[in-house]
Design an enzyme around this catalytic site. Sequence first.
Site, PDB file in Angstrom:
ATOM      1  CE  LYS A  23      -3.919   1.810   2.745  1.00 32.50           C
ATOM      2  NZ  LYS A  23      -4.749   1.552   3.958  1.00 32.50           N
ATOM      3  CB  SER A  27      -8.253   3.239   3.010  1.00 33.71           C
ATOM      4  OG  SER A  27      -7.365   2.642   3.953  1.00 33.71           O
ATOM      5  CB  SER A  41      -8.359   0.289   5.819  1.00 37.25           C
ATOM      6  OG  SER A  41      -9.127   1.446   5.674  1.00 37.25           O
TER       7      SER A  41
HETATM    8  N1  GLN Z   1     -13.209   3.433   6.562  1.00 39.38           N
HETATM    9  C1  GLN Z   1     -12.657   3.855   7.819  1.00 39.38           C
HETATM   10  C2  GLN Z   1     -12.305   5.321   7.731  1.00 39.38           C
HETATM   11  O1  GLN Z   1     -12.612   5.902   6.761  1.00 39.38           O
HETATM   12  C3  GLN Z   1     -11.477   3.022   8.169  1.00 39.38           C
HETATM   13  C4  GLN Z   1     -10.296   3.392   7.373  1.00 39.38           C
HETATM   14  C5  GLN Z   1      -9.084   2.594   7.767  1.00 39.38           C
HETATM   15  O2  GLN Z   1      -9.175   1.556   8.400  1.00 39.38           O
HETATM   16  N2  GLN Z   1      -7.937   3.137   7.422  1.00 39.38           N
HETATM   17  O3  GLN Z   1     -11.733   5.878   8.609  1.00 39.38           O
END
Ligand code: GLN
Length: 487
Positions: free
Chosen positions: A76, A151, A175
């Site tokens: 990532k 994400s 994410s």
């Molecule tokens: N979807 C969640 C957020 O927008 C979690 C994102 C993540 O785990 N980085 O914060």
Amino acid sequence: MNELLELSAAAALRRIEAGELSADEYFEAHAAAAAGEELNAYLWRAEPGEARPAPDPEPGSGRGAGDLRGMPIAVKDLFCTEGIETTAGSRILEGYRPPYTATAVRRLGEAGARLLGKTNMDEFAMGSSTENSAYGPVLNPWDRARVPGGSSGGSAAAVAGRLAPWAIGTDTGGSIRQPASLCGIVGLKPTYGAISRYGMVAFASSLDQCGPLTRDVTDAALLLRAMQGRDRRDSTSVGIEAGVELPSREDLAGLRVGVARDFSHHAEGVEPGVAETFERALATIEELGGEVEEVELPHASHGISAYYVIAPAEASSNLARYDGVRYGLRVDGERGLVEMYERTRARGFGAEVKRRVMLGTYALSSGYYEAYYGRALRVRTRIAEDFARAFERCDLIVTPTSPSVAFELGARTADPLAMYLSDYFTVPMSLAGIPAISIPAGLATPPGGGPELPVGLQLTTPAFTESKLLDAAHALERAFAFEGAPR
Ligand code: GLN
């Protein structure tokens, strides 16, 4: 399609060890696939024919056994990679070439893995669909009109779309697990502190954790084993003292499996296809000898509310460092330093990041601090206590990973609250710091009809019991016999 792209990493490693496959050939097959990709999963790729050698192990680290034998890995774009652009999906870091490599990535290199590419992601890991990337959305390989989740959507799409054998991502509130669920692969968020966060671009430091996205549970164990451990550069890293065993379990005999009523297929907003798949999974658990027990997680449903105070609060502080002076983008103005800060941040950050910085700054402002941040922290403690109490009655807890299958591009972008609910089932484990894994449990028809899409099952266990978690997931994975390939 090149048949090498179908091999899991563990299967490729076995062939390489047996002398039936060359590591370079396996790497090149993936580099070629990544070069021709159409999912927008990668932001940077190794050039075909230019596989870099794995870095030498750090002196005295005791690492470098080389058991990953030249395996390609997708990373990532939130992990710093020395000399290779690291954007965190943001314009504000465009052109930033870190002078060092994140510990997790370095350890994979020391174990013999080679960097295949950097994957697309929601800006600063804020999102559940990868539509918040400054570099365009990632498409779901199962249906290109749909999101891969987020994400870590680039990592998930790359693995599911046969553009990488495996990948790493980060999980702050879901994410890794949610995109794994939406793409039909395995995603593991380890216990907070299992893997060093050094060199991971920070979002919400008390929640961020690195983990694997893989085709199967064995591959997840291999990556976790290579990355985990204490790191003197991250004082919150402790490692998994007991180590990580490769999973071998084929049944669940004697295991008590907890299901919480409000936190299962009965929860509001769970799609019928997801609920049915979850119910079938419970039947499979019983067939494997597991005893399904009802447990209570009375505060878990408040996880999202607490998370959307705590995570933005930490983000507003972490993102203060992007000021046009130290990294990436700078937009000068005529009126000095403050104007330069403002212009840089106005141009460099996307809408979701700005929303979080404002929410977080507000929640931490004097007069409101106690009412919002202080309360959210107390909810967080209650959630952790709920899990501790539930684990007195069961060995693991299962939930759906996501209330829905992959949704259509654009379906939730206009409504942040609808997007935030994507993480209903994954946020509580992040708040409690405990490990959780999503494995593909089956396919379901999306609510509006159309081809079937993957549904994930989430399993969670007490802190630092990853080997048990992986073992249970392995037994279920065998029983589900999920056909893991998008058409
Ligand atoms: N979807 C969640 C957020 O927008 C979690 C994102 C993540 O785990 N980085 O914060």
